[in-house]
Design an enzyme around this catalytic site. Sequence first.
Site, PDB file in Angstrom:
ATOM      1  N   ARG A 121       0.796  -1.245   0.000  1.00  0.00           N
ATOM      2  CA  ARG A 121       0.000   0.000   0.000  1.00  0.00           C
ATOM      3  C   ARG A 121       0.818   1.279   0.000  1.00  0.00           C
ATOM      4  O   ARG A 121       0.263   2.349  -0.177  1.00  0.00           O
ATOM      5  CB  ARG A 121      -0.946  -0.011   1.204  1.00  0.00           C
ATOM      6  CG  ARG A 121      -1.966  -1.128   1.111  1.00  0.00           C
ATOM      7  CD  ARG A 121      -2.719  -1.298   2.409  1.00  0.00           C
ATOM      8  NE  ARG A 121      -3.720  -0.283   2.613  1.00  0.00           N
ATOM      9  CZ  ARG A 121      -4.314  -0.063   3.789  1.00  0.00           C
ATOM     10  NH1 ARG A 121      -3.979  -0.784   4.840  1.00  0.00           N
ATOM     11  NH2 ARG A 121      -5.236   0.872   3.911  1.00  0.00           N
ATOM     12  N   GLN A 127      -1.414   3.575  -5.147  1.00  0.00           N
ATOM     13  CA  GLN A 127      -2.411   4.418  -4.451  1.00  0.00           C
ATOM     14  C   GLN A 127      -3.800   4.271  -5.090  1.00  0.00           C
ATOM     15  O   GLN A 127      -4.803   4.151  -4.394  1.00  0.00           O
ATOM     16  CB  GLN A 127      -1.996   5.888  -4.452  1.00  0.00           C
ATOM     17  CG  GLN A 127      -0.678   6.168  -3.743  1.00  0.00           C
ATOM     18  CD  GLN A 127      -0.609   5.583  -2.352  1.00  0.00           C
ATOM     19  OE1 GLN A 127      -1.376   5.953  -1.490  1.00  0.00           O
ATOM     20  NE2 GLN A 127       0.293   4.650  -2.131  1.00  0.00           N
ATOM     21  N   ASP A 130      -5.707   0.968  -4.120  1.00  0.00           N
ATOM     22  CA  ASP A 130      -5.798   0.599  -2.707  1.00  0.00           C
ATOM     23  C   ASP A 130      -7.253   0.478  -2.226  1.00  0.00           C
ATOM     24  O   ASP A 130      -7.837   1.419  -1.674  1.00  0.00           O
ATOM     25  CB  ASP A 130      -5.022   1.629  -1.874  1.00  0.00           C
ATOM     26  CG  ASP A 130      -4.878   1.210  -0.419  1.00  0.00           C
ATOM     27  OD1 ASP A 130      -5.520   0.217  -0.015  1.00  0.00           O
ATOM     28  OD2 ASP A 130      -4.134   1.880   0.324  1.00  0.00           O
ATOM     29  N   SER A 133      -7.964   0.933   1.606  1.00  0.00           N
ATOM     30  CA  SER A 133      -8.119   2.331   2.020  1.00  0.00           C
ATOM     31  C   SER A 133      -9.456   2.902   1.558  1.00  0.00           C
ATOM     32  O   SER A 133     -10.147   3.569   2.329  1.00  0.00           O
ATOM     33  CB  SER A 133      -6.985   3.193   1.448  1.00  0.00           C
ATOM     34  OG  SER A 133      -5.785   2.949   2.136  1.00  0.00           O
ATOM     35  N   TYR A 228       1.907   0.599  10.163  1.00  0.00           N
ATOM     36  CA  TYR A 228       0.845  -0.014  10.983  1.00  0.00           C
ATOM     37  C   TYR A 228       1.243  -0.016  12.457  1.00  0.00           C
ATOM     38  O   TYR A 228       2.395   0.246  12.804  1.00  0.00           O
ATOM     39  CB  TYR A 228       0.607  -1.462  10.532  1.00  0.00           C
ATOM     40  CG  TYR A 228      -0.007  -1.565   9.166  1.00  0.00           C
ATOM     41  CD1 TYR A 228      -1.305  -1.124   8.935  1.00  0.00           C
ATOM     42  CD2 TYR A 228       0.712  -2.086   8.104  1.00  0.00           C
ATOM     43  CE1 TYR A 228      -1.874  -1.206   7.676  1.00  0.00           C
ATOM     44  CE2 TYR A 228       0.156  -2.178   6.836  1.00  0.00           C
ATOM     45  CZ  TYR A 228      -1.140  -1.734   6.631  1.00  0.00           C
ATOM     46  OH  TYR A 228      -1.706  -1.813   5.391  1.00  0.00           O
TER      47      TYR A 228
HETATM   48  P1  NAD Z   1      -5.556  -0.482  10.395  1.00  0.00           P
HETATM   49  O1  NAD Z   1      -6.899  -0.691   9.793  1.00  0.00           O
HETATM   50  O2  NAD Z   1      -4.579  -1.586  10.398  1.00  0.00           O
HETATM   51  O3  NAD Z   1      -5.756   0.000  11.918  1.00  0.00           O
HETATM   52  C1  NAD Z   1      -6.570   1.100  12.258  1.00  0.00           C
HETATM   53  C2  NAD Z   1      -5.864   1.954  13.283  1.00  0.00           C
HETATM   54  O4  NAD Z   1      -5.840   1.286  14.543  1.00  0.00           O
HETATM   55  C3  NAD Z   1      -4.409   2.283  12.953  1.00  0.00           C
HETATM   56  O5  NAD Z   1      -4.244   3.675  12.898  1.00  0.00           O
HETATM   57  C4  NAD Z   1      -3.642   1.656  14.118  1.00  0.00           C
HETATM   58  O6  NAD Z   1      -2.467   2.393  14.446  1.00  0.00           O
HETATM   59  C5  NAD Z   1      -4.667   1.676  15.213  1.00  0.00           C
HETATM   60  N1  NAD Z   1      -4.389   0.779  16.352  1.00  0.00           N
HETATM   61  C6  NAD Z   1      -3.958  -0.494  16.343  1.00  0.00           C
HETATM   62  N2  NAD Z   1      -3.827  -0.966  17.604  1.00  0.00           N
HETATM   63  C7  NAD Z   1      -4.195   0.044  18.435  1.00  0.00           C
HETATM   64  C8  NAD Z   1      -4.286   0.179  19.839  1.00  0.00           C
HETATM   65  N3  NAD Z   1      -3.948  -0.818  20.672  1.00  0.00           N
HETATM   66  N4  NAD Z   1      -4.699   1.360  20.346  1.00  0.00           N
HETATM   67  C9  NAD Z   1      -5.029   2.386  19.527  1.00  0.00           C
HETATM   68  N5  NAD Z   1      -4.970   2.317  18.185  1.00  0.00           N
HETATM   69  C10 NAD Z   1      -4.548   1.169  17.642  1.00  0.00           C
HETATM   70  O7  NAD Z   1      -4.829   0.767   9.746  1.00  0.00           O
HETATM   71  P2  NAD Z   1      -5.098   1.536   8.367  1.00  0.00           P
HETATM   72  O8  NAD Z   1      -6.144   2.547   8.596  1.00  0.00           O
HETATM   73  O9  NAD Z   1      -5.257   0.574   7.265  1.00  0.00           O
HETATM   74  O10 NAD Z   1      -3.707   2.288   8.158  1.00  0.00           O
HETATM   75  C11 NAD Z   1      -2.821   2.545   9.199  1.00  0.00           C
HETATM   76  C12 NAD Z   1      -1.685   3.418   8.724  1.00  0.00           C
HETATM   77  O11 NAD Z   1      -1.126   3.012   7.491  1.00  0.00           O
HETATM   78  C13 NAD Z   1      -2.076   4.858   8.543  1.00  0.00           C
HETATM   79  O12 NAD Z   1      -1.042   5.647   9.046  1.00  0.00           O
HETATM   80  C14 NAD Z   1      -2.155   5.039   7.091  1.00  0.00           C
HETATM   81  O13 NAD Z   1      -1.937   6.375   6.698  1.00  0.00           O
HETATM   82  C15 NAD Z   1      -1.042   4.126   6.642  1.00  0.00           C
HETATM   83  N6  NAD Z   1      -1.260   3.795   5.252  1.00  0.00           N
HETATM   84  C16 NAD Z   1      -0.434   4.355   4.364  1.00  0.00           C
HETATM   85  C17 NAD Z   1      -0.633   4.129   3.038  1.00  0.00           C
HETATM   86  C18 NAD Z   1       0.271   4.782   2.075  1.00  0.00           C
HETATM   87  O14 NAD Z   1       1.401   5.037   2.367  1.00  0.00           O
HETATM   88  N7  NAD Z   1      -0.219   5.095   0.940  1.00  0.00           N
HETATM   89  C19 NAD Z   1      -1.647   3.312   2.600  1.00  0.00           C
HETATM   90  C20 NAD Z   1      -2.461   2.719   3.543  1.00  0.00           C
HETATM   91  C21 NAD Z   1      -2.271   2.967   4.867  1.00  0.00           C
END
Ligand code: NAD
Length: 393
Positions: A121, A127, A130, A133, A228
């Site tokens: 991702r 992008q 995805d 997302s 993550y």
């Molecule tokens: P996810 O669905 O895996 O998790 C959701 C959220 O839960 C995350 O922010 C995680 O940090 C949080 N979390 C996990 N355990 C926790 C706990 N014990 N207490 C509190 N919070 C907790 O995550 P997601 O939404 O798919 O993406 C997470 C990260 O990855 C984000 O920073 C996102 O920007 C990044 N991401 C980047 C790209 C990219 O670079 N293009 C693409 C996808 C995601």
Amino acid sequence: MKVAVVKESAPGERRVAVVPETVPRLTQAGLEVLVEQGAGDGAWFPDSAYSKAGASIVKTDDLYATADVILTVTRPDETQVGRLLAGQTVIGMLSPLIEPALAATLAGKGVTAISLDGLPRTLTRTQAMDALSSQANVAGYKATLIAAGAYGRFFPLLITAAGTARPAKFLVLGTGIAGLQAIGTARRLGAQVSGYDVRPASKGEVESLGATFIELTAVSDGAGQGGYARELTAEERQAQQAELTAHIARHDVVITTAQVPGRRPPLLVTEDAVKAMAAGSVIVDMGASALGGNVAGSVPGETVVTENGVTIIGAQNLPSSVPTAASNAYSRNISALLLSMVTDGALVIDPADEVQAGVVVAHDGQVVHPAVAKLLRPADRTGGADDVDRAGN
Ligand code: NAD
């Protein structure tokens, strides 16, 4: 090459893999687009819109008999799998790390399986593909609306001749893609919003949406690999839950989205925290699953009202409940992935390609994705998806 859009089989699923607007992008690339009768009905895309866009509407039998590539949102059901023929390719969100047996079945049938869940991702070129997302974004939006619908008061500050209503205090636990969209939506509805995440990098994103970031002393840095969260230790978990309880108690609405790749969702709202909330409070647990969710007592797809008057909503497939927007986004994602794999009108499987290494699950009669193959080897199996991360390491 014939590319077919099927009618989704999962109960209640209203999304469709390709929307009419995307059809010309595929036909311009030399692909013939077939659409199963009624495939877009649940998302308000009638067959006539697909025909107008240049697709052919076909009966189910004809679709499976003639398609080269089958595009789907979720996993095909048993009947659909039974119809697949050797040499065909299925592309969708197949959740192979949760259901590796499907990958084995497809490989056994000589079907190539490509799953959008495995997409790397963080690459610039992925992008547009995805789907995790795009669907999380839809889910976060809908979670806030569901919470607002179940809440017995207003979200915004309202000053009327009949009195003043204070704004709802709204908390999002887990501020990734879904959580940030939940925050943005709640802000637009006028709630007083706070967010918390174990990843410190999240603070700036929460604050940029005009919400307050809650910092705990329990866990200083919960960031793991690839952006993550990491799994917390038992001590950290306990300390986090205890410290969060006080914050949860002073909020009216809580939305939880926390996930750790390849692990069960962490418990963030304990029974004590639910008991500490005031009657009329609402919790939406987006992590709700059969394995347990982020909230004690949440049940996926059900609404539970506790003895102290707290409504706990176990969210289930929220993207399907916003089917047109979710399908529009998914359609762009799946088409971008498909077109990235097409050369001169034909699908070219290249395991050396970084993107394909993540998404191609079964090919040439074999389960080729190492993490999925690992789950299928009984000797290596240590509790399903519990021992692999989303990227498959
Ligand atoms: P996810 O669905 O895996 O998790 C959701 C959220 O839960 C995350 O922010 C995680 O940090 C949080 N979390 C996990 N355990 C926790 C706990 N014990 N207490 C509190 N919070 C907790 O995550 P997601 O939404 O798919 O993406 C997470 C990260 O990855 C984000 O920073 C996102 O920007 C990044 N991401 C980047 C790209 C990219 O670079 N293009 C693409 C996808 C995601």
